[in-house]
Design an enzyme around this catalytic site. Structure first.
Site, PDB file in Angstrom:
ATOM      1  N   ASP A   1       0.800  -1.160   0.055  1.00 22.35           N
ATOM      2  CA  ASP A   1       0.057  -0.012  -0.092  1.00 22.35           C
ATOM      3  C   ASP A   1       1.004   1.341  -0.111  1.00 22.35           C
ATOM      4  OD1 ASP A   1      -2.847   0.886   0.570  1.00 22.35           O
ATOM      5  OD2 ASP A   1      -1.562   2.377   1.890  1.00 22.35           O
TER       6      ASP A   1
ATOM      7  N   GLU B   1      -4.561   2.543  -4.227  1.00 21.64           N
ATOM      8  CA  GLU B   1      -3.149   2.651  -4.296  1.00 21.64           C
ATOM      9  C   GLU B   1      -2.692   1.188  -3.796  1.00 21.64           C
ATOM     10  OE1 GLU B   1      -5.284   4.387  -2.429  1.00 21.64           O
ATOM     11  OE2 GLU B   1      -4.837   4.685  -0.304  1.00 21.64           O
TER      12      GLU B   1
END
Length: 620
Positions: free
Chosen positions: A488, A531
């Protein structure tokens, strides 16, 4: 002489006021004895009935309002009222104390020298009438006038909330109130079961939090209205007292969780999450205070918590409404109804407004309004989900129709070639083969595009769902290790907020390109969503996975995204999970454990790699 008469009249007014009696006439309506009552405060709480009856009339003060309410005060209060039966026959009446949370109540003059003693800090069996509220029956002979004296003392709201009614009127009143309470709790039960069923089917936590909020609010109302002491714990007096602020904080806790989820605070500014977590912690603190701290402190804490939640709810809902969030409007209307109703209940408890049936049941009315509005809001949510599903189906059918048109064109071309002159058979056949190759290539490209993320070019989550089962089955057969990296980009929302989504897209493309350069041929790199990225590594043990994860983390950290003259620093948090799978190992286990390790990496400060086994071993 005139001045002397006026002075004499002024001196006699208090006596005249004290001598006023309340006539009880046969009627189906209830009388409010408040205006005819007088009270004497007993700060030490040591006076007995004999000393009270010897008090001078001047010591008594008129209540002068429809209810006898003294706010939150621990001192004892003595109240007296004189009732009169002007009829020619005896009558049976009931003095109903509508506040079931009074700790102690003593009544004198109801039945000779017999003293009525009750309250929620005395065993329920002491009551003359088995009733959730304090029911004080008495009889008056024809023409009889009698003085009734009541002593109340409580750690909660010192609100007598008294009313007088005939025994027959009380029976009708009780039947009507039980009908309303049955409808109220039945509606709450139906709503709780309905939303819980939707949660079981859809696994949408919005419905779970709302079901728990309805259940805890029902529990709170069951206590506040006196049903709990009557039916659940008639002799558990200490628990009954602490259960009121405890249940209030519990309902507030689930209300906060529902608000946080339904308004999507998780994906908004971090201040929403910070305040929500603070209020959750405060709810747990009040629940702990209810179980261990003095009752008054826990009660005040619950009121402060409700006030803070109300303020935050109004501000946050207004901001989300302004941002165009569709559910915010209905959500604001629903919460406003319950907050205003709760405000009426609190103001009645502290004595700022007169107690009545409306204020006593204000929260129930507000909750029913909120139920209706939230039902509409949740129904709208389901409708939007159905619309999205139908739109996806329409798009799928359109693609299928396009493919069929291409196939129809190909078949038509083939028929033209077969029907053409023999001399042009080879030429037409070549054209057909070329068209078929182009169609095949187009279909392959279309299939390939459906497997890739449009922005980064990486495989998408659909490919992960398809390939992970195959790779896991292969690892089980070969008894070779398999590893998963859950990654992430840290604080990526801040990049979008500061530079815009176009710069954010460039950063995602940059990160995807850097990651791809580190992948082997048989490694699977997927954009998991937003993301987040996932890597599946075949024939890779934990040290190998940790080595690659550290390389990826370092590579992203040391190579900023250069775009339009900007240099944007990025960092990765990575969760690693590796094992030699056995027959019980599942795809969900790989995803869950890798995600837990990622969560730990983010909680530990971000820009680091956390191994799931090390994290579990550390906790154990």
């Amino acid at each position: 002489m005139t001045a002397l008469l006026r002075i004499l009249l002024l001196l006699l007014l208090p006596v005249m006021a004290q001598a006023t009696s309340l006539s009880l006439l046969a009627s189906d309506t209830r009388l409010l004895p408040g205006p005819a009552m007088h009270y004497w405060p007993d700060p030490d709480g040591l006076a007995d009935i004999h000393s009270v009856r010897q008090l001078a009339d001047s010591a008594w003060q008129p209540v002068a309002r429809r209810d006898a309410s003294f706010g939150y005060s621990k001192q004892a209060y003595w109240l007296r009222v004189t009732v009169h039966n002007p009829a020619d026959e005896p009558i049976n009446w009931v003095l109903l104390i509508g506040n079931p949370l009074l700790d102690k109540l003593d009544a004198y003059g109801l039945d000779g020298d017999r003293v009525y003693q009750a309250g929620d800090q005395r065993p329920f069996e002491q009551r003359w009438v088995d009733h959730r509220q304090l029911v004080l029956p008495f009889s008056l002979a024809a023409g009889e006038e009698r003085e009734l004296i009541v002593r109340m003392q409580t750690d909660g709201s010192a609100n007598l909330s008294a009313s007088l009614m005939s025994a027959e009127a009380f029976n009708h009143h009780e039947q009507f109130m039980l009908l309303l309470q049955g409808l109220f709790f039945g509606a709450l039960l139906a709503m709780m079961i309905y939303n819980l069923s939707i949660f079981i089917i859809t696994r949408d936590r919005n419905y779970l939090w709302y079901s728990l909020f309805v259940a805890s609010f029902s529990f709170y109302q069951f206590i506040q209205l006196g049903f709990a002491l009557q039916w659940l714990w008639p002799n558990l007096l200490a628990w009954h007292q602490m259960s009121f602020p405890f249940s209030s904080a519990l309902a507030t806790l689930f209300g906060i969780l529902f608000t946080y989820s339904i308004l999507d605070f998780k994906h908004q500014h971090p201040i929403y999450t910070w305040i929500s977590r603070s209020l959750i912690a405060s709810s747990l603190l009040v629940m702990g205070m209810a179980l261990s701290a003095p009752y008054t402190m826990a009660l005040i804490g619950s009121f402060i918590l409700l006030g803070a939640c109300a303020i935050f709810g109004v501000i946050a809902t207004s901001l989300r409404w302004r941002d165009g969030f569709q559910s915010a409007r209905l959500f604001a209307l629903g919460w406003s109804a319950l907050i205003v109703a709760s405000l009426f209940s609190v103001l009645s408890g502290v004595g700022l407004i007169a107690n009545s049936l409306l204020t006593l049941h204000a929260q129930q009315i507000g909750m029913l309004i909120e139920l209706v509005i939230f039902s509409i809001a949740l129904g709208v949510r389901i409708r939007h989900a159905q619309s999205d599903y139908q739109l996806a189906q329409v798009q799928l059918f359109a693609k299928e129709h396009q493919v069929r048109l291409e196939q129809a064109k190909s078949l038509d071309l083939q028929r033209q070639i077969n029907d053409g002159l023999e001399a042009s058979v080879q030429e037409r056949t070549a054209s057909l083969e070329q068209a078929m190759r182009e169609l095949s290539t187009a279909n392959q490209q279309l299939a390939e595009l459906s497997r890739h993320d449009n922005l980064t070019g990486l495989f998408n989550r659909q490919v992960l769902n398809q390939e992970l089962e195959r790779l896991l089955a292969q690892a089980k057969r070969s008894r070779q290790p398999i590893a998963m990296l859950m990654m992430d980009l840290d604080h990526f929302k801040q990049v979008n907020d500061q530079h815009g989504h176009l710069i954010g897209d460039a950063c995602l493309q940059h990160a995807a390109q850097r990651m791809s350069q580190r992948m082997r041929v048989n490694d699977l790199l997927v954009r998991f969503g937003g993301e987040e990225f996932v890597v599946v590594l075949c024939d890779t043990d934990l040290p190998g996975a940790m080595y690659l994860a550290e390389k990826l983390r370092n590579d992203i950290a040391t190579h900023p995204c250069e775009h339009q003259g900007l240099s944007i620093n990025l960092s990765l948090s990575i969760g690693v999970y590796a094992l030699v799978p056995d027959a019980d190992t599942s795809r969900e286990q790989l995803l869950r454990h890798a995600d837990q390790a990622l969560y730990r990496a983010k909680a530990a400060g971000r820009n680091q790699v956390i191994d799931y086994q090390a994290f579990v071993s550390g906790n154990s």
